[in-house]
Design a protein around this motif. Structure first.
Motif, PDB file in Angstrom:
ATOM      1  N   ALA A  63      31.826  40.732  44.990  1.00 41.85           N
ATOM      2  CA  ALA A  63      32.880  41.269  45.987  1.00 41.85           C
ATOM      3  C   ALA A  63      33.694  42.094  45.152  1.00 41.85           C
ATOM      4  CB  ALA A  63      33.251  40.145  46.707  1.00 41.85           C
ATOM      5  N   ILE A  64      33.989  42.200  44.088  1.00 42.79           N
ATOM      6  CA  ILE A  64      34.999  43.025  43.438  1.00 42.79           C
ATOM      7  C   ILE A  64      34.293  44.169  42.833  1.00 42.79           C
ATOM      8  CG2 ILE A  64      35.295  41.855  41.258  1.00 42.79           C
ATOM      9  CD1 ILE A  64      38.131  43.491  43.293  1.00 42.79           C
ATOM     10  N   GLY A  65      33.013  44.315  42.778  1.00 46.51           N
ATOM     11  CA  GLY A  65      32.235  45.352  42.232  1.00 46.51           C
ATOM     12  C   GLY A  65      31.943  45.025  40.848  1.00 46.51           C
ATOM     13  N   ASN A  66      31.934  43.790  40.196  1.00 44.00           N
ATOM     14  CA  ASN A  66      31.512  43.663  38.894  1.00 44.00           C
ATOM     15  C   ASN A  66      30.009  43.431  38.798  1.00 44.00           C
ATOM     16  OD1 ASN A  66      34.196  43.096  37.787  1.00 44.00           O
ATOM     17  ND2 ASN A  66      34.019  40.878  38.917  1.00 44.00           N
ATOM     18  N   GLY A  67      29.392  43.839  37.842  1.00 47.32           N
ATOM     19  CA  GLY A  67      28.099  44.007  37.953  1.00 47.32           C
ATOM     20  C   GLY A  67      27.476  43.023  36.730  1.00 47.32           C
ATOM     21  N   PHE A 126      29.329  44.505  33.384  1.00 49.43           N
ATOM     22  CA  PHE A 126      30.665  45.541  33.372  1.00 49.43           C
ATOM     23  C   PHE A 126      31.468  44.936  34.571  1.00 49.43           C
ATOM     24  CE2 PHE A 126      29.012  47.600  37.276  1.00 49.43           C
ATOM     25  CZ  PHE A 126      27.702  47.679  37.418  1.00 49.43           C
ATOM     26  N   PHE A 127      32.651  44.903  34.052  1.00 50.94           N
ATOM     27  CA  PHE A 127      33.796  44.488  35.013  1.00 50.94           C
ATOM     28  C   PHE A 127      34.513  45.827  35.519  1.00 50.94           C
ATOM     29  CE2 PHE A 127      33.290  40.228  34.320  1.00 50.94           C
ATOM     30  CZ  PHE A 127      32.870  39.764  32.941  1.00 50.94           C
ATOM     31  N   THR A 128      34.808  45.516  36.789  1.00 53.62           N
ATOM     32  CA  THR A 128      35.397  46.745  37.465  1.00 53.62           C
ATOM     33  C   THR A 128      36.702  46.956  36.995  1.00 53.62           C
ATOM     34  OG1 THR A 128      34.134  46.191  39.494  1.00 53.62           O
ATOM     35  CG2 THR A 128      36.299  47.153  39.956  1.00 53.62           C
ATOM     36  N   ASN A 129      37.178  48.357  36.799  1.00 51.46           N
ATOM     37  CA  ASN A 129      38.720  48.703  36.607  1.00 51.46           C
ATOM     38  C   ASN A 129      39.273  47.980  35.463  1.00 51.46           C
ATOM     39  OD1 ASN A 129      41.179  50.000  37.187  1.00 51.46           O
ATOM     40  ND2 ASN A 129      41.763  48.148  38.353  1.00 51.46           N
ATOM     41  N   GLU A 130      38.679  47.973  34.605  1.00 48.25           N
ATOM     42  CA  GLU A 130      39.266  47.260  33.347  1.00 48.25           C
ATOM     43  C   GLU A 130      40.510  48.077  32.766  1.00 48.25           C
ATOM     44  OE1 GLU A 130      39.729  48.440  29.917  1.00 48.25           O
ATOM     45  OE2 GLU A 130      40.299  46.907  29.118  1.00 48.25           O
ATOM     46  N   GLU A 131      40.426  49.443  32.978  1.00 50.67           N
ATOM     47  CA  GLU A 131      41.637  50.106  32.251  1.00 50.67           C
ATOM     48  C   GLU A 131      42.860  50.082  33.153  1.00 50.67           C
ATOM     49  OE1 GLU A 131      41.732  51.563  29.718  1.00 50.67           O
ATOM     50  OE2 GLU A 131      39.423  52.278  29.067  1.00 50.67           O
ATOM     51  N   GLY A 132      42.678  49.964  34.447  1.00 51.10           N
ATOM     52  CA  GLY A 132      44.094  49.771  35.202  1.00 51.10           C
ATOM     53  C   GLY A 132      44.851  51.094  35.389  1.00 51.10           C
ATOM     54  N   ALA A 133      43.945  52.342  34.890  1.00 50.44           N
ATOM     55  CA  ALA A 133      44.715  53.701  35.074  1.00 50.44           C
ATOM     56  C   ALA A 133      45.125  54.161  36.324  1.00 50.44           C
ATOM     57  CB  ALA A 133      43.965  54.622  34.379  1.00 50.44           C
ATOM     58  N   MET A 139      42.234  45.090  33.624  1.00 54.50           N
ATOM     59  CA  MET A 139      41.164  43.856  33.610  1.00 54.50           C
ATOM     60  C   MET A 139      41.195  43.447  34.791  1.00 54.50           C
ATOM     61  SD  MET A 139      42.649  44.607  30.470  1.00 54.50           S
ATOM     62  CE  MET A 139      44.020  43.332  30.162  1.00 54.50           C
ATOM     63  N   MET A 140      41.201  44.199  36.061  1.00 53.82           N
ATOM     64  CA  MET A 140      41.191  43.592  37.376  1.00 53.82           C
ATOM     65  C   MET A 140      39.818  42.987  37.786  1.00 53.82           C
ATOM     66  SD  MET A 140      41.668  45.651  41.015  1.00 53.82           S
ATOM     67  CE  MET A 140      43.377  45.906  40.881  1.00 53.82           C
ATOM     68  N   GLY A 141      38.667  43.407  37.293  1.00 55.33           N
ATOM     69  CA  GLY A 141      37.589  42.780  37.669  1.00 55.33           C
ATOM     70  C   GLY A 141      37.377  41.478  37.002  1.00 55.33           C
ATOM     71  N   SER A 142      37.527  41.348  35.750  1.00 52.66           N
ATOM     72  CA  SER A 142      37.413  40.154  35.210  1.00 52.66           C
ATOM     73  C   SER A 142      38.530  38.992  35.493  1.00 52.66           C
ATOM     74  CB  SER A 142      37.323  40.366  33.655  1.00 52.66           C
ATOM     75  OG  SER A 142      38.499  41.084  33.047  1.00 52.66           O
ATOM     76  N   LEU A 143      39.545  39.597  35.729  1.00 52.13           N
ATOM     77  CA  LEU A 143      40.760  38.509  36.136  1.00 52.13           C
ATOM     78  C   LEU A 143      40.420  37.954  37.647  1.00 52.13           C
ATOM     79  CD1 LEU A 143      43.627  37.736  35.544  1.00 52.13           C
ATOM     80  CD2 LEU A 143      44.520  39.497  36.870  1.00 52.13           C
TER      81      LEU A 143
END
Ligand code: HGY
Ligand code: MN
Ligand code: MN
Length: 413
Positions: A63-67, A126-133, A139-143
């Motif tokens: 649901a947060i787009g992590n694959g 692959f985790f969503t939005n690791e960069e936070g840019a 690290m939003m997706g993994s968090l």
């Protein structure tokens, strides 16, 4: 009977996949721009999911787009996960994050070619939005995956361009239906470029990463009074731009004064109305502070805050601050770092134990399972720069070591 020899990864195939992947979001200078949840990120996601499926892996999007793609093991046990990210900063290189995900797929391709099934399944994520840019925190997706950030809050997060994570996930077709945090993971390994100069300067092939330093991201908003640049006497000014500049200089001086592993960066700044002949009435800027020592990091945060308040008080300005990210230092599991060391020795690679200066998804997975990281050198320590580069031999060494470490994790009793 000695254990069967570990298969060798196909280095040419790995390098070719990195080149092919870098075409998605390619920018001048050989770099990549795939800011989280943009169309370029969607193309990168589509390409990665297609490769996962070509390998016969079952792929779920949460649901947060992590694959998460799974290569079955001989036993029905929680998987050993290899993961990283495929989003980049605006001036990204082709290896940051991408290398860890593609090396994970190369590990699976090698096992498939050899007809090997490890005891535990392997997952590649692959985790969503690791960069936070674009959307903070990093690290939003993994968090979210590890339960450190509630899904609704993450989905409602507005980015630097005003859109929200939820809107953009839906727009690019990656608002998945799988529940976050599934599958529960046995252990986690992330292979990544160092992004700093240490391994390259010392001529060492592998970094055995012992942990990740603490990180503090804050947005400051200073409000003053716009006025005529030519007619307003200096003593009458309420100049938000000047105050922001004072804080930026203070951040650098603080980091140099602390020494050790303290670093400080003002990476984003904007003035309003941002015109040559108008005293700025608003300045919005970010402060990135990091340290391996939590107490020093907290002290640095307090000093910057106190200085900003003092400057604004003296010049009749108002000050607002918003915490965008705050993660304490993380130590990785000695069982995993020990395997990295052991298998690196078996491969005859030179190694150095070290902390990570950059944030990584592994620091989030470390909250829920034994986790660790492997670094390979970054030439001249360059990263978040289109000229980011790692020698092919180092890329292949890192992937071979990843294979051997995850097999040891997957086959342990
Ligand atoms: O900012 C970092 O350390 C990472 O690149 N997200
Ligand atoms: Mn990264
Ligand atoms: Mn990065």
């Amino acid at each position: 009977m000695s254990a069967p020899a570990c298969p060798r990864i196909d280095g040419e195939r790995l390098l070719a996949s990195l080149d092919a992947f870098a075409r998605h979001g390619a920018i001048d200078g050989g770099g990549v721009c795939r800011l989280a949840l943009t169309d370029a990120d969607r193309h990168g996601r589509d390409w990665t999911v297609a490769r996962m499926r070509e390998l016969g892996m079952t792929v779920t999007i949460d649901a947060i787009g992590n694959g998460v793609a799974v290569y079955p093991g001989s036993a029905d046990l929680p998987p050993v996960m290899i993961g990283s990210h495929i989003d980049t900063v605006r001036t990204g290189g082709r290896y940051d994050g991408n290398y860890g995900v593609l090396a994970g797929l190369e590990v699976v391709a090698t096992l498939r070619d050899a007809g090997l099934r490890p005891r535990r399944p392997l997952a590649v994520a692959f985790f969503t939005n690791e960069e936070g840019a674009r959307f903070q925190p990093d690290m939003m997706g993994s968090l979210v995956y590890v339960g450190g950030l509630p899904l609704p809050k993450a989905l409602a997060t507005a980015g630097i361009d005003g859109s929200t994570v939820g809107e953009e996930l839906r727009r690019i077709g990656y608002a998945g239906t799988a529940p976050v945090g599934r599958p529960a993971v046995d252990s986690f390994v992330e292979l990544h470029i160092e992004q700093g100069p240490v391994l390259d300067q010392r001529g060492v092939q592998i970094g055995v990463v012992e942990g990740v330093q603490g990180i503090s991201w804050t947005e400051y908003r200073i409000e003053g009074v716009s006025n005529h640049a030519g007619t307003t006497p200096m003593e009458m000014r309420h100049d938000a731009g000047h105050a922001a500049a004072c804080v930026a200089v203070f951040v650098r001086e603080l980091a140099l004064r602390y020494g050790g592993r303290q670093i400080g960066t003002v990476g984003a700044i904007r003035f309003e109305p941002n015109l040559i002949n108008v005293i700025p009435n608003r300045a919005v800027f970010t402060v990135d502070l990091r340290n391996t020592d939590e107490a020093m990091l907290a002290r640095a945060e307090a000093e910057v805050q106190a200085f900003a308040e003092q400057v604004c008080e003296a010049q009749g300005l108002s000050l607002l601050h918003t915490r965008l990210a705050r993660f304490a230092p993380v130590a990785f599991d000695p069982m995993v770092t020990g395997l990295v060391q052991q298998e690196g020795e078996a491969l005859g690679l030179s190694m150095l134990r070290m902390p990570s200066g950059a944030g990584h998804d592994a620091q989030m997975l470390a909250r829920v399972c034994p986790a660790g990281m492997i670094f390979v050198p970054s030439v001249k320590g360059l990263s978040h720069n289109v000229r980011e580069f790692t020698e092919p031999a180092d890329l292949v060494n890192g992937a071979q070591l990843l294979l051997q470490v995850v097999l040891k994790l997957a086959d342990r009793p």
